[in-house]
Design an enzyme around this catalytic site. Structure first.
Site, PDB file in Angstrom:
ATOM      1  N   CYS A   1     -10.581   3.712  -1.501  1.00 56.68           N
ATOM      2  CA  CYS A   1      -9.202   3.867  -1.053  1.00 56.68           C
ATOM      3  C   CYS A   1      -9.123   3.162   0.283  1.00 56.68           C
ATOM      4  CB  CYS A   1      -8.829   5.345  -0.909  1.00 56.68           C
ATOM      5  SG  CYS A   1      -7.201   5.611  -0.157  1.00 56.68           S
TER       6      CYS A   1
ATOM      7  N   CYS B   1      -4.208  -1.272  -2.179  1.00 56.33           N
ATOM      8  CA  CYS B   1      -4.154   0.138  -2.561  1.00 56.33           C
ATOM      9  C   CYS B   1      -4.933   0.296  -3.858  1.00 56.33           C
ATOM     10  CB  CYS B   1      -2.701   0.568  -2.753  1.00 56.33           C
ATOM     11  SG  CYS B   1      -2.483   2.256  -3.372  1.00 56.33           S
ATOM     12  N   ASN B   2      -5.986   1.093  -3.835  1.00 59.52           N
ATOM     13  CA  ASN B   2      -6.819   1.271  -5.021  1.00 59.52           C
ATOM     14  C   ASN B   2      -6.073   1.979  -6.149  1.00 59.52           C
ATOM     15  OD1 ASN B   2     -10.013   0.664  -4.544  1.00 59.52           O
ATOM     16  ND2 ASN B   2      -8.976   1.094  -2.622  1.00 59.52           N
TER      17      ASN B   2
ATOM     18  N   TYR C   1      -0.202   8.437  -3.100  1.00 59.95           N
ATOM     19  CA  TYR C   1       0.083   8.110  -4.491  1.00 59.95           C
ATOM     20  C   TYR C   1      -0.876   8.819  -5.451  1.00 59.95           C
ATOM     21  CZ  TYR C   1       3.380   4.194  -3.674  1.00 59.95           C
ATOM     22  OH  TYR C   1       4.470   3.427  -3.343  1.00 59.95           O
ATOM     23  N   GLY C   2      -2.067   9.116  -4.970  1.00 59.80           N
ATOM     24  CA  GLY C   2      -3.140   9.604  -5.831  1.00 59.80           C
ATOM     25  C   GLY C   2      -2.807  10.766  -6.746  1.00 59.80           C
TER      26      GLY C   2
ATOM     27  N   ASP D   1       0.855  -1.188   0.000  1.00 56.98           N
ATOM     28  CA  ASP D   1       0.000   0.000   0.000  1.00 56.98           C
ATOM     29  C   ASP D   1       0.885   1.228   0.000  1.00 56.98           C
ATOM     30  OD1 ASP D   1      -2.488   1.469   0.143  1.00 56.98           O
ATOM     31  OD2 ASP D   1      -2.027   1.893   2.230  1.00 56.98           O
ATOM     32  N   SER D   2       0.292   2.366  -0.299  1.00 57.66           N
ATOM     33  CA  SER D   2       1.021   3.630  -0.268  1.00 57.66           C
ATOM     34  C   SER D   2       1.301   4.085   1.158  1.00 57.66           C
ATOM     35  CB  SER D   2       0.229   4.715  -1.005  1.00 57.66           C
ATOM     36  OG  SER D   2      -1.018   4.928  -0.363  1.00 57.66           O
TER      37      SER D   2
END
Length: 264
Positions: free
Chosen positions: A183, A73-74, A42-43, A10-11
């Site tokens: 998310c 993580c989406n 990250y988005g 994940d971020s």
């Protein structure tokens, strides 16, 4: 039987919401988790950079001899999951499809909202998946870029968090009956989100839904862990401050854990 761990990436700390559900449903499975909090969120980042960071996390997990990798993580799922899945010879699971499927089952009026990072929303991946399976369902997507920093700084219960969530979700209030938390950081804000949206709106935790698919893949590939093993050792890594990560993780997982710092 396969006692190798399941790898989660994940971020930051958001993927712990998936880990929490996995520990509840599959307590015999070992976990190796890597959260890239040093470079979160990250988005807002370019796709090329997100792919680069995601591959660094994947390669780290491969050094830990994992039997499966879960994109908790989406944003990483939207940008890099298909590429990584095609390149590896172990199962690689994302969180989007399980969340989309759960939203379709939940909605009674065909009005679904999706909140996520700017990249996840820009990719339109949830709308595409939902309408592929249920073309009549209307999907309203909304980017909430301020949510991840709130969680990463452990300010989920602050007054500023409540104001940010209230202001951010205003465009969706009264217009949907189901809301996908697109998310894995967002379930850490769930009480506030539910309060803003109202009790009639069903919240879908895409990460928690993902655990059901993990179980299916473990059975399909015959790589289940030892069901009789009671004490399972998990390992957690972060690229940022391990103390902050440990504090958030211990609260969310309801147990004290050791967190190791790693430089990628």
């Amino acid at each position: 039987m396969d006692t190798r761990p399941i790898g989660f990436l994940d971020s930051g700390v958001g993927g712990l919401t998936v880990v929490c559900e996995l520990i509840r449903q599959l307590p015999h499975e070992k976990i190796v988790y890597i959260g890239d909090s040093a470079r979160a969120p990250y988005g807002p980042r370019p796709k090329k950079q997100i792919k680069e960071y995601t591959w660094e996390l994947v390669n780290f997990l491969l050094t830990q001899n994992v039997k499966m990798i879960v994109f908790a993580c989406n944003t990483a799922t939207a940008v890099a999951w298909e590429e990584v899945k095609a390149a590896l010879d172990i199962p690689v699971l994302g969180v989007v499809l399980p969340g989309a499927s759960a939203a379709i089952k939940s909605t009674t009026k065909g009005q679904v909202g999706v909140i996520g990072t700017p990249m996840t929303v820009a990719s339109d991946i949830y709308r595409k998946k939902i309408q592929l399976l249920a073309p009549s369902v209307q999907v309203r997507s909304l980017a909430c870029p301020k949510f991840v920093p709130i969680v990463e700084s452990n300010e989920m219960c602050s007054s500023i968090a409540k104001k940010i969530v209230y202001d951010s979700l205003a465009p969706l209030v009264g217009k949907i009956d189901t809301l996908v938390l697109g998310c894995t950081h967002y379930p850490l804000l769930r009480p506030i989100i539910q309060n803003v949206m109202g009790p009639s709106v069903k919240l879908i935790d895409s990460g928690a839904e993902c655990v059901r698919d993990i179980s299916v893949l473990l059975n399909y590939f015959d790589i289940n862990g030892n069901y009789h093993q009671k004490a399972v050792e998990h390992r957690f890594f972060t690229t940022a401050n391990s103390e902050i990560f440990q504090e958030i993780a211990s609260i969310w997982l309801k147990q004290k854990i050791n967190v190791e710092h790693v430089t990628l």
